[in-house]
Design an enzyme around this catalytic site. Structure first.
Site, PDB file in Angstrom:
ATOM      1  N   LYS A  22       0.841  -1.201   0.000  1.00 42.30           N
ATOM      2  CA  LYS A  22       0.000   0.000   0.000  1.00 42.30           C
ATOM      3  C   LYS A  22       0.876   1.251   0.000  1.00 42.30           C
ATOM      4  O   LYS A  22       0.670   2.172  -0.797  1.00 42.30           O
ATOM      5  CB  LYS A  22      -0.872   0.009   1.254  1.00 42.30           C
ATOM      6  N   ASN A  23       1.872   1.265   0.875  1.00 43.89           N
ATOM      7  CA  ASN A  23       2.633   2.496   1.064  1.00 43.89           C
ATOM      8  C   ASN A  23       3.678   2.753  -0.017  1.00 43.89           C
ATOM      9  O   ASN A  23       4.265   3.835  -0.060  1.00 43.89           O
ATOM     10  CB  ASN A  23       3.265   2.516   2.459  1.00 43.89           C
ATOM     11  N   CYS A 116      -5.871  11.863  12.776  1.00 44.18           N
ATOM     12  CA  CYS A 116      -6.249  10.452  12.893  1.00 44.18           C
ATOM     13  C   CYS A 116      -5.905  10.001  14.310  1.00 44.18           C
ATOM     14  O   CYS A 116      -5.228  10.685  15.059  1.00 44.18           O
ATOM     15  CB  CYS A 116      -5.563   9.616  11.833  1.00 44.18           C
ATOM     16  N   ARG A 121      -0.195  14.220  13.438  1.00 43.51           N
ATOM     17  CA  ARG A 121       0.289  14.087  12.054  1.00 43.51           C
ATOM     18  C   ARG A 121       0.292  15.430  11.317  1.00 43.51           C
ATOM     19  O   ARG A 121      -0.427  15.650  10.351  1.00 43.51           O
ATOM     20  CB  ARG A 121      -0.518  13.027  11.321  1.00 43.51           C
ATOM     21  N   ASP A 305       4.459   0.500  12.230  1.00 42.43           N
ATOM     22  CA  ASP A 305       3.240  -0.143  11.710  1.00 42.43           C
ATOM     23  C   ASP A 305       3.090  -1.585  12.180  1.00 42.43           C
ATOM     24  O   ASP A 305       2.009  -2.166  12.037  1.00 42.43           O
ATOM     25  CB  ASP A 305       3.215  -0.094  10.176  1.00 42.43           C
ATOM     26  N   ARG A 397      -8.588  -0.914   4.543  1.00 38.20           N
ATOM     27  CA  ARG A 397      -7.819   0.187   3.932  1.00 38.20           C
ATOM     28  C   ARG A 397      -6.461  -0.318   3.463  1.00 38.20           C
ATOM     29  O   ARG A 397      -5.883   0.224   2.529  1.00 38.20           O
ATOM     30  CB  ARG A 397      -7.628   1.332   4.926  1.00 38.20           C
TER      31      ARG A 397
HETATM   32  C1  EPZ Z   1       3.891   6.974   6.522  1.00 38.03           C
HETATM   33  O1  EPZ Z   1       3.056   7.949   7.133  1.00 38.03           O
HETATM   34  C2  EPZ Z   1       3.046   5.729   6.389  1.00 38.03           C
HETATM   35  N1  EPZ Z   1       1.884   6.004   5.548  1.00 38.03           N
HETATM   36  C3  EPZ Z   1       2.581   5.272   7.772  1.00 38.03           C
HETATM   37  O2  EPZ Z   1       1.850   4.062   7.603  1.00 38.03           O
HETATM   38  C4  EPZ Z   1       3.814   4.997   8.621  1.00 38.03           C
HETATM   39  O3  EPZ Z   1       3.388   4.633   9.922  1.00 38.03           O
HETATM   40  C5  EPZ Z   1       4.673   6.259   8.692  1.00 38.03           C
HETATM   41  O4  EPZ Z   1       5.018   6.674   7.347  1.00 38.03           O
HETATM   42  C6  EPZ Z   1       5.960   6.026   9.466  1.00 38.03           C
HETATM   43  O5  EPZ Z   1       6.686   5.004   8.888  1.00 38.03           O
HETATM   44  C7  EPZ Z   1       2.023   5.993   4.206  1.00 38.03           C
HETATM   45  O6  EPZ Z   1       3.095   5.774   3.675  1.00 38.03           O
HETATM   46  C8  EPZ Z   1       0.785   6.243   3.389  1.00 38.03           C
HETATM   47  P1  EPZ Z   1       5.756  10.355   8.771  1.00 38.03           P
HETATM   48  P2  EPZ Z   1       3.546   9.494   7.219  1.00 38.03           P
HETATM   49  O7  EPZ Z   1       5.598  11.628   8.052  1.00 38.03           O
HETATM   50  O8  EPZ Z   1       4.317   9.827   6.016  1.00 38.03           O
HETATM   51  C9  EPZ Z   1       5.827  13.616  12.163  1.00 38.03           C
HETATM   52  C10 EPZ Z   1       0.002   2.653   7.783  1.00 38.03           C
HETATM   53  O9  EPZ Z   1      -0.510   2.074   8.758  1.00 38.03           O
HETATM   54  N2  EPZ Z   1       5.663  14.607  11.093  1.00 38.03           N
HETATM   55  O10 EPZ Z   1       6.997   9.538   8.545  1.00 38.03           O
HETATM   56  O11 EPZ Z   1       2.362  10.322   7.561  1.00 38.03           O
HETATM   57  C11 EPZ Z   1       4.584  12.760  12.357  1.00 38.03           C
HETATM   58  O12 EPZ Z   1       3.653  13.407  13.198  1.00 38.03           O
HETATM   59  C12 EPZ Z   1       0.443   4.092   7.926  1.00 38.03           C
HETATM   60  O13 EPZ Z   1       0.185   2.142   6.647  1.00 38.03           O
HETATM   61  C13 EPZ Z   1       5.779  15.954  11.414  1.00 38.03           C
HETATM   62  O14 EPZ Z   1       6.002  16.326  12.561  1.00 38.03           O
HETATM   63  O15 EPZ Z   1       4.503   9.421   8.481  1.00 38.03           O
HETATM   64  C14 EPZ Z   1       5.133  11.514  12.979  1.00 38.03           C
HETATM   65  O16 EPZ Z   1       5.274  11.727  14.367  1.00 38.03           O
HETATM   66  C15 EPZ Z   1       0.180   4.662   9.307  1.00 38.03           C
HETATM   67  N3  EPZ Z   1       5.617  16.865  10.419  1.00 38.03           N
HETATM   68  C16 EPZ Z   1       6.520  11.378  12.351  1.00 38.03           C
HETATM   69  O17 EPZ Z   1       6.815  12.663  11.774  1.00 38.03           O
HETATM   70  C17 EPZ Z   1       5.373  16.506   9.116  1.00 38.03           C
HETATM   71  O18 EPZ Z   1       5.253  17.395   8.248  1.00 38.03           O
HETATM   72  C18 EPZ Z   1       6.606  10.347  11.246  1.00 38.03           C
HETATM   73  O19 EPZ Z   1       5.567  10.624  10.334  1.00 38.03           O
HETATM   74  C19 EPZ Z   1       5.250  15.135   8.823  1.00 38.03           C
HETATM   75  C20 EPZ Z   1       5.414  14.211   9.820  1.00 38.03           C
END
Ligand code: EPZ
Length: 428
Positions: A22-23, A116, A121, A305, A397
């Site tokens: 998916k990702n 969420c 996020r 995850d 999803r």
């Molecule tokens: C991706 O989400 C994945 N989703 C998530 O999988 C996964 O858990 C996550 O990466 C971490 O590996 C997809 O790829 C569609 P991040 P993403 O930006 O990109 C903070 C699943 O179950 N952050 O790496 O949203 C954020 O709050 C999903 O398949 C900021 O502060 O994750 C978090 O604490 C859930 N500012 C950390 O970084 C930003 O602008 C990591 O989030 C962006 C993120």
């Protein structure tokens, strides 16, 4: 009612295929907009989030169709520049389309991505990256509007690792004028796969999979034709199902090279596995050791995850385990549901303590997000009696055929409509 009823208490045995990631598929679908023609994603998972991204691309003017698991995306006429909050509220990852709209049209508007249950996020790192490449961003009450003459290369130094923000930066930089250097880039495999897909479209990218990625903008990108890699989180989820039920399973195409941190824990709890001619053969019958301390981390650390599926496994292992969730601030939602089944999980902030080995009993539990929902299904398989897992649509999803797969491994599942799931590998 949106529920699955599972009768547990039997070890899982058998063989299943791992679906497409998916990702990895979602950012590749976004990337297809960077070409005014047809791209093909082969082995694409037919899951709710992919269908949502498909709807968004169609709303922008793309024409899409499927041939089995091959998704065709014709973006010739996809010149829409606005994505409504009804989409971005449903699927946060659609925020990466902002950079794509800038790369294709020079402007774009996006509804705010919804919050969420696993955490706030924010998207500040996404917006920082786009500003470094020359975008003017206006954060209105309902929309983020972005303008740029042409995006130009720049230096992006992420203060913290973010998968989505890295994808945003890469998608915006491939058509920008000049060179972009991304420092402290996230190294998740999905980013590496996105870069490979973009390279097959003609992008000039070096260093993908490392913390320093260098992109030279090109004038135009061609259509891509690419195989979506297997989903490492689905593979890890099924290995947790095997461990929780003390079973023995074979995964036909698990990306074990992307699961090293998880497999290290799998061995520590007493799980065994071997890789033979592309198959991962797992034996969960010896699972019995608790995990005194584990932190989730960015790749290549233990993936957030798989934190909930592992929590389910630890609830079945006598002894005290401790997990610290370092990525998201609120990702222990299933603890109270597991406790309704007889587990003993205590949560405080980013820490969860599991006093494992208590007998899990079937109960009515409620999923509130994707990976927690899958973890509750695993708990139901390990429990004795019947469990009703509500909120099954969250699981859909990201998992294309989790019910059929678990049934193929001997799990007993039925939808609330009364019809039973039968295994793909069993005769009916
Ligand atoms: C991706 O989400 C994945 N989703 C998530 O999988 C996964 O858990 C996550 O990466 C971490 O590996 C997809 O790829 C569609 P991040 P993403 O930006 O990109 C903070 C699943 O179950 N952050 O790496 O949203 C954020 O709050 C999903 O398949 C900021 O502060 O994750 C978090 O604490 C859930 N500012 C950390 O970084 C930003 O602008 C990591 O989030 C962006 C993120």
């Amino acid at each position: 009612m949106d529920e699955i009823r599972i009768t547990g208490g039997v070890p899982l045995y058998g063989t299943v295929q791992v679906q497409g990631s998916k990702n990895a598929a979602l950012p590749m679908m976004a990337a297809s907009l960077l070409h005014r023609g047809v791209s093909v994603l082969r082995g694409c998972p037919r899951i709710a989030d992919v269908f949502c991204m498909e709807e968004i691309l169609q709303a922008l003017g793309a024409v899409t169709w499927w041939n089995g698991h091959d998704l065709y995306l014709d973006c010739t006429e996809a010149d829409g520049t606005e994505i409504s909050g009804s989409y971005t509220g449903r699927m946060r990852s659609s925020v990466i389309l902002l950079g794509v709209l800038l790369g294709r049209n020079g402007h774009g508007r996006l509804g705010y991505p919804g919050g969420c249950v696993i955490g706030r996020r924010p998207i500040d790192l996404h917006l920082y990256a786009l500003r470094e490449l020359g975008a003017d961003l206006l954060e209105g009450p309902f929309f983020i509007s972005a303008e740029c003459g042409n995006l130009h290369g720049g230096t992006i130094v992420f203060p913290g690792k973010s998968v989505g923000a890295a994808e945003q930066a890469i998608l915006a930089a491939v058509l920008a004028h000049g060179e972009t250097v991304i420092e402290n880039c996230a190294c998740e495999p999905e980013i590496l796969w996105l870069c490979r897909f973009l390279r097959c479209m003609g992008a000039d990218i070096r260093g993908e999979g490392t913390e320093r990625v260098i992109i030279r903008g090109v004038e135009i990108l061609e259509g891509g034709d690419f195989q979506v890699p297997p989903d490492r989180i689905v593979a890890g989820t099924y290995l947790c199902a095997c461990a929780a039920t003390r079973g023995k399973i074979v995964l036909e195409n698990a990306p074990e090279g992307e699961l090293e941190a998880f497999l290290e824990v799998y061995r520590k709890i007493g799980g065994q596995y071997k890789v033979k001619s592309g198959k991962l053969i797992a034996d969960g019958s010896g699972v019995r050791f608790p995990v005194p301390y584990l932190e989730t981390a960015v790749y290549p650390g233990f993936p957030t995850d798989l934190q909930s599926p592992l929590m389910t496994v630890l609830a079945t292992i006598p002894g005290k385990s401790h997990i610290r969730e370092m990525i998201f601030e609120d990702r222990f939602k299933i603890a109270e549901e597991l406790n309704r089944m007889g587990a003993a999980v205590a949560v405080c902030g980013r820490d969860a303590w599991i006093d494992g080995g208590r007998h899990l009993l079937g109960a009515e539990v409620c999923a509130r997000e994707l990976r927690g929902g899958a973890a509750l299904m695993l708990a139901a398989l390990a429990a004795s009696g019947e469990t009703a897992v509500r909120g099954y649509s969250y699981v859909c999803r990201g998992y294309e055929h989790i019910c059929e797969d678990l049934a193929a491994l001997g799990g007993r599942l039925k939808k609330d409509t009364g019809n039973y799931f039968y295994g793909k590998n069993t005769d009916q």
